[in-house]
Design an enzyme around this catalytic site. Structure first.
Site, PDB file in Angstrom:
ATOM      1  N   LYS A 158       0.888  -1.171   0.000  1.00  7.27           N
ATOM      2  CA  LYS A 158       0.000   0.000   0.000  1.00  7.27           C
ATOM      3  C   LYS A 158       0.923   1.217   0.000  1.00  7.27           C
ATOM      4  O   LYS A 158       1.117   1.907   0.999  1.00  7.27           O
ATOM      5  CB  LYS A 158      -0.939  -0.028   1.205  1.00  7.27           C
TER       6      LYS A 158
HETATM    7  N1  PMP Z   1      -7.668  -0.979  -3.307  1.00 10.05           N
HETATM    8  C1  PMP Z   1      -7.124   0.232  -3.050  1.00 10.05           C
HETATM    9  C2  PMP Z   1      -6.406   0.938  -4.137  1.00 10.05           C
HETATM   10  C3  PMP Z   1      -7.245   0.804  -1.779  1.00 10.05           C
HETATM   11  O1  PMP Z   1      -6.711   1.998  -1.526  1.00 10.05           O
HETATM   12  C4  PMP Z   1      -7.956   0.107  -0.780  1.00 10.05           C
HETATM   13  C5  PMP Z   1      -8.091   0.711   0.589  1.00 10.05           C
HETATM   14  N2  PMP Z   1      -6.968   0.383   1.371  1.00 10.05           N
HETATM   15  C6  PMP Z   1      -8.509  -1.139  -1.091  1.00 10.05           C
HETATM   16  C7  PMP Z   1      -8.354  -1.652  -2.370  1.00 10.05           C
HETATM   17  C8  PMP Z   1      -9.277  -1.918  -0.085  1.00 10.05           C
HETATM   18  O2  PMP Z   1      -8.422  -2.360   0.940  1.00 10.05           O
HETATM   19  P1  PMP Z   1      -8.920  -2.580   2.429  1.00 10.05           P
HETATM   20  O3  PMP Z   1     -10.205  -3.302   2.358  1.00 10.05           O
HETATM   21  O4  PMP Z   1      -7.835  -3.384   3.023  1.00 10.05           O
HETATM   22  O5  PMP Z   1      -9.071  -1.231   3.035  1.00 10.05           O
END
Ligand code: PMP
Length: 300
Positions: A158
């Site tokens: 991330k």
């Molecule tokens: N894809 C992207 C690009 C994101 O920024 C997020 C948010 N973190 C997600 C998917 C979903 O991830 P999560 O459910 O872990 O928040």
């Protein structure tokens, strides 16, 4: 909507091991993280005072840094504790939590071996991303940018740099009157929105793209577990854009987006329906449980 600038707010931010006044949490402009995007972050939500899936977020944060080649100088326990502390300090029980790790200012070149790794955690009130529009469903425009090949970007991290194409895509969608953008990947397959994963309801089953070039979201995995509990089949597969017209329902899933129905993608229209509503309500109920209850509820 009046925006309160993020650098001019009351409260405290956890920075490298201690709480400091919000307005003092300033960074030097020659920080490596700013110039070369050597930064990783998390987006978490607290509900009724508990941070949902905190350890999963912390583990992903640490792993995101490792993928970029750095070790965050705090243990998972210490990071969890920092998140809890800054949440408690905020006085909020329902809030958004943002940990961020970045390379410091010791060296400003592509090589960054001498830089120190910093960590901060901030908390603020952030009601659902799509606000009052959420139950009606959001509208997605097709993004002008593609999710990159895994050999061209650290797609499991991330990483701040990956949000560059997200912001450009979202701005293009907003300029065209949409709420968010649906991104295809480099092969032309459906991937995700700019900050959330996507699900389609087709013939009573959930269909969602294989996360091989974008984040396998914590909410995505939670929704899959909730669907299994409801005996709703889940099929992870390649989804091409021309198949989307065959979906009865579409929704997004992400920590910030939560479960949000989609009512339009480009020229296609969808009606938020019963499977989305069931999973949205199951998710809303789950996040309000204590961490132990969440584990028990999701256990097979
Ligand atoms: N894809 C992207 C690009 C994101 O920024 C997020 C948010 N973190 C997600 C998917 C979903 O991830 P999560 O459910 O872990 O928040």
């Amino acid at each position: 909507m009046t925006l309160v600038p993020f650098d001019d707010r009351d409260g405290s931010i956890w920075w490298d091991g201690r709480l400091i006044p919000w307005r003092d949490a300033k960074l030097h402009v020659l920080s490596h993280g700013l110039h070369y995007a050597s930064a990783v972050f998390e987006g978490e939500r607290a509900y009724s005072g508990n941070i949902f899936k905190l350890r999963e977020h912390t583990d992903r944060l640490i792993e995101s840094g490792r993928i970029l080649g750095f070790e965050i100088p705090y243990s998972a326990d210490q990071i969890d504790e920092a998140c809890r502390l800054v949440l408690a300090e905020s006085g909020l029980t329902d809030a958004y939590i943002r940990p961020l790790a970045w390379r410091g200012a010791e060296q400003l070149s592509v090589s960054a071996q001498q830089t120190t790794i910093h960590l901060m955690v901030a908390v603020w009130a952030w009601p659902n991303l799509f606000g009052a529009d959420r139950m009606k469903g959001v509208r997605l425009g097709m993004a002008p940018w593609k999710r990159p090949h895994p050999e061209t970007a650290p797609i499991r991290s991330k990483a701040a740099g990956l949000y560059m194409i997200g912001t450009m895509s979202k701005h293009a969608a907003e300029a065209a009157g949409f709420n968010d953008a649906l991104m295809l990947d480099w092969r032309g397959q459906v991937s995700e929105a700019t900050g959330a994963n996507i699900f389609f309801v087709m013939d009573g089953a959930l269909h969602t793209p294989i996360p091989d070039c974008f984040l396998d979201g914590i909410t995505r995995r939670t929704v899959i577990a909730l669907a299994h509990k409801r005996q709703i089949p889940v099929i992870e597969r390649v989804i091409m854009p021309d198949e989307m017209a065959g979906a009865a329902e579409v929704f997004l899933a992400g920590s910030a987006a939560e479960v949000t129905p989609v009512r339009q993608i480009g020229t296609l229209e969808f009606a938020p329906g019963p499977i989305t509503e069931t999973l949205l309500r199951d998710y809303e109920a789950l996040v309000r449980l204590s961490p132990d209850e969440v584990r028990t509820r999701l256990a097979a």
